[in-house]
Each structure stands twice: as C-alpha cells, then as structure tokens.
Design an enzyme around this catalytic site. Sequence first.
Site, PDB file in Angstrom:
ATOM      1  N   TYR A 155       0.876  -1.180   0.000  1.00 15.36           N
ATOM      2  CA  TYR A 155       0.000   0.000   0.000  1.00 15.36           C
ATOM      3  C   TYR A 155       0.910   1.227   0.000  1.00 15.36           C
ATOM      4  O   TYR A 155       2.067   1.150  -0.397  1.00 15.36           O
ATOM      5  CB  TYR A 155      -0.930  -0.092   1.218  1.00 15.36           C
ATOM      6  CG  TYR A 155      -2.018   0.957   1.282  1.00 15.36           C
ATOM      7  CD1 TYR A 155      -2.815   1.238   0.167  1.00 15.36           C
ATOM      8  CD2 TYR A 155      -2.265   1.650   2.464  1.00 15.36           C
ATOM      9  CE1 TYR A 155      -3.815   2.191   0.235  1.00 15.36           C
ATOM     10  CE2 TYR A 155      -3.277   2.593   2.542  1.00 15.36           C
ATOM     11  CZ  TYR A 155      -4.048   2.870   1.426  1.00 15.36           C
ATOM     12  OH  TYR A 155      -5.032   3.822   1.498  1.00 15.36           O
ATOM     13  N   ARG A 194      -6.556  10.094 -10.541  1.00 13.88           N
ATOM     14  CA  ARG A 194      -5.854  10.846  -9.495  1.00 13.88           C
ATOM     15  C   ARG A 194      -5.290   9.853  -8.493  1.00 13.88           C
ATOM     16  O   ARG A 194      -5.796   9.699  -7.396  1.00 13.88           O
ATOM     17  CB  ARG A 194      -6.806  11.822  -8.790  1.00 13.88           C
ATOM     18  CG  ARG A 194      -6.108  12.794  -7.838  1.00 13.88           C
ATOM     19  CD  ARG A 194      -7.060  13.356  -6.820  1.00 13.88           C
ATOM     20  NE  ARG A 194      -7.612  12.348  -5.946  1.00 13.88           N
ATOM     21  CZ  ARG A 194      -7.010  11.869  -4.858  1.00 13.88           C
ATOM     22  NH1 ARG A 194      -5.799  12.294  -4.525  1.00 13.88           N
ATOM     23  NH2 ARG A 194      -7.596  10.956  -4.103  1.00 13.88           N
ATOM     24  N   LYS A 234      -5.360  -1.896  -2.071  1.00  7.02           N
ATOM     25  CA  LYS A 234      -6.449  -1.708  -1.106  1.00  7.02           C
ATOM     26  C   LYS A 234      -7.070  -3.045  -0.718  1.00  7.02           C
ATOM     27  O   LYS A 234      -7.357  -3.308   0.455  1.00  7.02           O
ATOM     28  CB  LYS A 234      -7.526  -0.805  -1.715  1.00  7.02           C
ATOM     29  CG  LYS A 234      -7.177   0.667  -1.744  1.00  7.02           C
ATOM     30  CD  LYS A 234      -7.512   1.340  -0.432  1.00  7.02           C
ATOM     31  CE  LYS A 234      -7.277   2.838  -0.525  1.00  7.02           C
ATOM     32  NZ  LYS A 234      -7.680   3.561   0.683  1.00  7.02           N
ATOM     33  N   GLU A 255     -12.161   4.624  -5.573  1.00  7.89           N
ATOM     34  CA  GLU A 255     -10.808   4.955  -5.121  1.00  7.89           C
ATOM     35  C   GLU A 255     -10.094   5.823  -6.147  1.00  7.89           C
ATOM     36  O   GLU A 255     -10.017   5.480  -7.338  1.00  7.89           O
ATOM     37  CB  GLU A 255     -10.011   3.664  -4.896  1.00  7.89           C
ATOM     38  CG  GLU A 255      -8.620   3.876  -4.353  1.00  7.89           C
ATOM     39  CD  GLU A 255      -8.624   4.374  -2.926  1.00  7.89           C
ATOM     40  OE1 GLU A 255      -7.638   5.025  -2.524  1.00  7.89           O
ATOM     41  OE2 GLU A 255      -9.603   4.115  -2.188  1.00  7.89           O
ATOM     42  N   ASP A 256      -9.573   6.949  -5.702  1.00  4.46           N
ATOM     43  CA  ASP A 256      -8.700   7.821  -6.498  1.00  4.46           C
ATOM     44  C   ASP A 256      -9.323   8.271  -7.815  1.00  4.46           C
ATOM     45  O   ASP A 256      -8.700   8.229  -8.882  1.00  4.46           O
ATOM     46  CB  ASP A 256      -7.350   7.137  -6.733  1.00  4.46           C
ATOM     47  CG  ASP A 256      -6.473   7.187  -5.493  1.00  4.46           C
ATOM     48  OD1 ASP A 256      -6.874   7.835  -4.512  1.00  4.46           O
ATOM     49  OD2 ASP A 256      -5.392   6.584  -5.482  1.00  4.46           O
ATOM     50  N   ASP A 287     -13.624   6.131  -0.530  1.00  5.49           N
ATOM     51  CA  ASP A 287     -12.664   6.177   0.567  1.00  5.49           C
ATOM     52  C   ASP A 287     -11.924   7.501   0.622  1.00  5.49           C
ATOM     53  O   ASP A 287     -11.608   7.998   1.708  1.00  5.49           O
ATOM     54  CB  ASP A 287     -11.673   5.021   0.448  1.00  5.49           C
ATOM     55  CG  ASP A 287     -10.720   4.959   1.638  1.00  5.49           C
ATOM     56  OD1 ASP A 287     -11.213   4.992   2.774  1.00  5.49           O
ATOM     57  OD2 ASP A 287      -9.505   4.900   1.419  1.00  5.49           O
ATOM     58  N   ASP A 288     -11.634   8.104  -0.537  1.00  8.42           N
ATOM     59  CA  ASP A 288     -10.911   9.378  -0.538  1.00  8.42           C
ATOM     60  C   ASP A 288     -11.724  10.473   0.141  1.00  8.42           C
ATOM     61  O   ASP A 288     -11.180  11.319   0.846  1.00  8.42           O
ATOM     62  CB  ASP A 288     -10.582   9.798  -1.973  1.00  8.42           C
ATOM     63  CG  ASP A 288      -9.780   8.751  -2.696  1.00  8.42           C
ATOM     64  OD1 ASP A 288      -8.679   8.430  -2.225  1.00  8.42           O
ATOM     65  OD2 ASP A 288     -10.261   8.221  -3.713  1.00  8.42           O
ATOM     66  N   ASN A 325      -0.416  11.797   0.452  1.00  8.12           N
ATOM     67  CA  ASN A 325       0.380  10.641   0.051  1.00  8.12           C
ATOM     68  C   ASN A 325       0.835  10.790  -1.406  1.00  8.12           C
ATOM     69  O   ASN A 325       0.205  11.530  -2.173  1.00  8.12           O
ATOM     70  CB  ASN A 325      -0.457   9.356   0.177  1.00  8.12           C
ATOM     71  CG  ASN A 325      -0.677   8.948   1.621  1.00  8.12           C
ATOM     72  OD1 ASN A 325       0.255   8.922   2.407  1.00  8.12           O
ATOM     73  ND2 ASN A 325      -1.912   8.637   1.963  1.00  8.12           N
TER      74      ASN A 325
END
Length: 628
Positions: free
Chosen positions: A148, A201, A219, A290-291, A313-314, A469
């Site tokens: 991760y 992203r 993930k 995600e992203d 989640d973001d 991150n």
Amino acid sequence: MGNFSRQMRISSALLKRFQSRGRAVSAANVDGSRCFTTTEGHRPTIVHKRSLDILHDPWFNKGTAFSMTERDRLDLRGLLPPNVMTPEQQIMRFMSDLKRLELSARDGPSDPYNLAKWRILNRLHDRNETMYYKVLIDNIEEYAPIVYTPTVGLVCQKYSGLFRRPRGMYFSAADRGEMMSMVYNWPSDQVDMIVVTDGSRILGLGDLGVQGIGIAIGKLDLYVAAAGLNPQRVLPVMIDVGTNNEELLKDPMYLGLQEHRLDGDEYVSVIDEFMEAVFTRWPHVIVQFEDFQSKWALNLLQRYRKEYRMFNDDVQGTAGVALAGLLGAVRAQGRPMIDFPKMKIVVAGAGSAGIGVLNAARKTMARMLGDTEIAFESARSQFWVVDANGLVTEARENIDPDARPFARKVKEIERQGLAEGANLAEVVHKVKPDVLLGLSAVGGLFSKEVLEALKETTSTRPAIFPMSNPTRNAECTPEDAFSIVGDNIIFASGSPFKDVKLGNGHVGHCNQANNMFLFPGIGLGTLLSGSKIVSDGMLQAAAECLAGYMTEEEVLQGIIYPSISRIRDITKEIATAVIMEAIEEDLVEGYREMDARVLQKLSQDEIRCYVQNNMWSPGYPTLVYKQD
C-alpha cells in the site's frame, strides 16, 4: 434535539466501550455467551481441477505443502519434490529471500529497494495466495507500506513495465454496451468487495490511466489482511476511459487506451453501465470508489450512494480518519471531546479529500452544538480553507461549489487582517489555529515560514497533520515539525515516518493518519450487517470508534492512532461499531446464515464475536477433487 441526543448517546457509549474494555478478550469468549460463526474454512474445499492446473492456480496451490494423500487425490505425485513441507517451513524459505535482499541493500530502504520487495511479494501472490496473506498478516507493520502507500504509488507509475499476469478486471470505453456480459467472465460467483478506480488521481501522483489498477489491488490486499475478507471474493477493477497524461499517450509500452479521457455525459454513462452490471451479477457486493479526480469523486458519490452499496474512501474514509485524529488531538490536550467545536482548523487543500474532511468535521461540531441550523452555521466559522489560489473567501470568482460553504465572509477576514487569496503563512499567523491539516498533495507546503507562524498558536498542544500521500507529497516532515514548532505538538501523517528522538530520552511520536485504519472496518461492518447503504451514521460510528480506541495514557503521550500491528483488532472493533449503528438505524438485513432479526437482538459482545468469526484467516484447506 432528539436526533442529537441519540447521536450523543451513541458517541458516548462508543468511547466508553472502547476505553474501558482494555483490549481484553471479549466477554463473549469468557462467559459462554452465544457466539455466531459460519462454517466456512472448516470444511473441505471442492475443486474441479487436478495436476498442473491446481499448481498453477494461486487460490488453491499449496506448493510443497500438499500432503501425500492430496497428491494422490489430485494427481500431483511426481510433480513436486518428495519432501512435504509444513507451512512454517515454506514461510521460512520465502522470508530468507527477503532477508538476503535486506543484506544487499547497504544504503537502507529506498524506492528501488522497496520496489524489489514488492516484486518478491507479488511473485508469491501470483503462485500461492494463502501463503502470501499469511506472510502479510504476520508482518503487517513491515509490509503494509510495500503493498500500500507509499510503495504502491511507485508501482502504479511503473505498472505497465511491471505487469506479468492479470489480476482483477478491466472495463474500458471500448467496452460500452458489453459490460453486462463481461462481468460473467470473472470466475467467482460471489464477490463481497470491489475496489474500483479510473486512474485519474492516483494518490498525489495525478493521472496514471490504466496503471491505477495497482491502487485497487493494494487496497484489497488490506481488506484481506486487516478485515479478513476472503481473497476469493474480492475484485480489483480498473475503468479505463483514456488518460490525459501526455507521457502515457506517447509511451509504446503503455497498456491502456491511448486516447484522451472521456468527459461529461459520455464518462458518466460508462460508470453507470459498470455499476448496473456488477450489481446485477452480485447484488450484495460493496463497491469502494478509489482515487477518482475531484471533479467526479463527489458527484459520483452523491449519484450512487442512496441506490447502491458503495462509498468513496478518498472522500469519506479520509474524512473519518482525519476526524478521529482531530478528536484525538482534543483528548491529547486533556480536554473533553465536547470542546471539539472550539477548535480553530486551517485546512490546506480543497480537493475531494479536503472537502470530505471539512464536511465531516463540520457535521460533528454541529451535532455537539445541538444539531440545529444555527449550530451548523456556527461550526462553519471554525475552518479556514487555503487552496492553490490562497485563502478561499466569498469574494472569489468562480468558486468551486463544494468549497463554497467554507468560504470565509469578507467582513470576517478583514477584521482578522486577511484578504481573499492570502497565503498559508499569513493565514496561520493571523488565525493562530489549533490544527494545521494538509491534503494538498504539495510536498513541503508547510514550509519553515508556515511552521514558524504556527508557533504563535494559542493552543497548548497544536496538531500538525500533513496527510498527503505518498511520502514525497507530505506537506512537511516530522523532523521539521518538532524542531520548529516544538516538542509538545501532535503529529500525524498520511504516509509512515519514524518517531523523532527529541533528546533526554523523549520521543516525538509520528502517528500515521492512514485510511487503512478505517476502510477495512467500514467494509466488513457493512458486509456483515447486510445494510444496503453505507450511511453517514455508520461512517460516524467508525470514526468515533477509532478516536476512542487509544487509552488516555497513550493519547496524553501524543499517540492518537494505533500501531499498524494492531490493525486486525481495530478493524474488528470498527466493524462492530458499524453494525451497531446499522442496527440503531434499522438498516440491517443479515448476512448469509445470520438473519436480520437475530442480529438485531445480539449484545455488543455477541456482535464482536460474530465479526471475529467471520474474519478469514489464511490456512490451507483440505482439497477434494470433483469432476465438473
């Protein structure tokens, strides 16, 4: 006020529950209370393949650990060395490879070194999933940063060159009209969790196109390791709608569509078709987004969250982890959590993650203040948002609609000596915040000037959260934070850092404010509750559980997040809290053999036991061949 009272009762109960239990074995295991479980993992596994086919299937391959009777049953005799190895011996042989790598890396951990570790682990994943997850779980503190963040960012950047065998599914703009049939190409009839990205992203690295599949794989590795989801029932997904990364568009080695990204209605129609397809085949699946780039993350969340079992989640995970840290910072100052609405918070970054944090913190403050419109407006005044163009105020033209609720009123900032577009150092100097939180993806944004300004805070123990991150995008390092602002700060970052030695035997604790503490428990709790949606209350319960997990002694030492080594325990507790909130909101519908009516009557200890017994642990099952 009724809703506020209910929420506050839940909040208080959660915190007392997790502070008083002392991480002890649950009473359900001590006093003989009912304990609910499934029989999965305790019965032989039926397989429809033999010989080399079984050795080439990572789901069922045991390598040299196949017993002699299994070798006879599965036509493996003569295809493996004659000595039967125990799982422990297999792991010892594997770990020796990693130890040799460590000895050869004279300069210590580096990007190439961590990437080499990822390659070794990935090869194990390709041939033997059970052993892979056993190694990961037993060494989670060491290997979570490899599978991760931060290493997964490097993996995504280089994924086209690293690709060896497919993992997960790929849906592209070229597949429009075919997705409903495509989902049946996946071999598993049951999928509990999907992590999906469009690669637009990835972490703070920008548009990586199809290479973003690496983040979905990473993930789900944590869902298996931390939440105990069955690895045969998770699915990483990449939706390739093109890329606007010019380097990838020109790269002959790039594995994705080499065309510019779809946008507008065309883009939405692709995501719509995907969601309809996966929920048609797997009606009870949970989909984690995600992203996705900021322009779509919030829009897609609002579009689907009431219709499908999904969350982002973001937006929501980051918000929950940050909220837990903010509440922990209040505790670390020796103040009651009800003082949270008095905290002055400067947020650097107004993307989807930053807006998610702002919304979650504002709602929590408003509930503590009475859950009225006046309380909601009052809570807004505790935030100062700084983006790439400086302080966000109502004077700004073409302000982002999602950021508008947090734009400062012009008269307010004039009284503070500030103006539209004021830079971060000016804002920190004038506001003197309790918390400086970064979700900007701009490495080093918390410069010496900014940190010097934070020394003027009125807080007895200011909190610094550089949460971007991967590591290179962190807004500051812990060394800079402790050396410039002082030894008494609370520090938490998105990527892992080592603790800082302050001298005289004192240590500056570097907490990792990482979503991995939250999303596995949210997913597991939602799955086991059977809730058709992931409600705001369930997310709030997860954040409060995380905030209350640490003991008073730990918090006063500046430790506001648990060690990654405790990830399975905290995930169990968060899943328990999520299920309890789903029961409170009358959302539970049961899971497999667990009927909703029975689940609603369980005690807290019985729910915790139910969660524990539905967490998969890696172990070789007995394999029995049956002709298909």
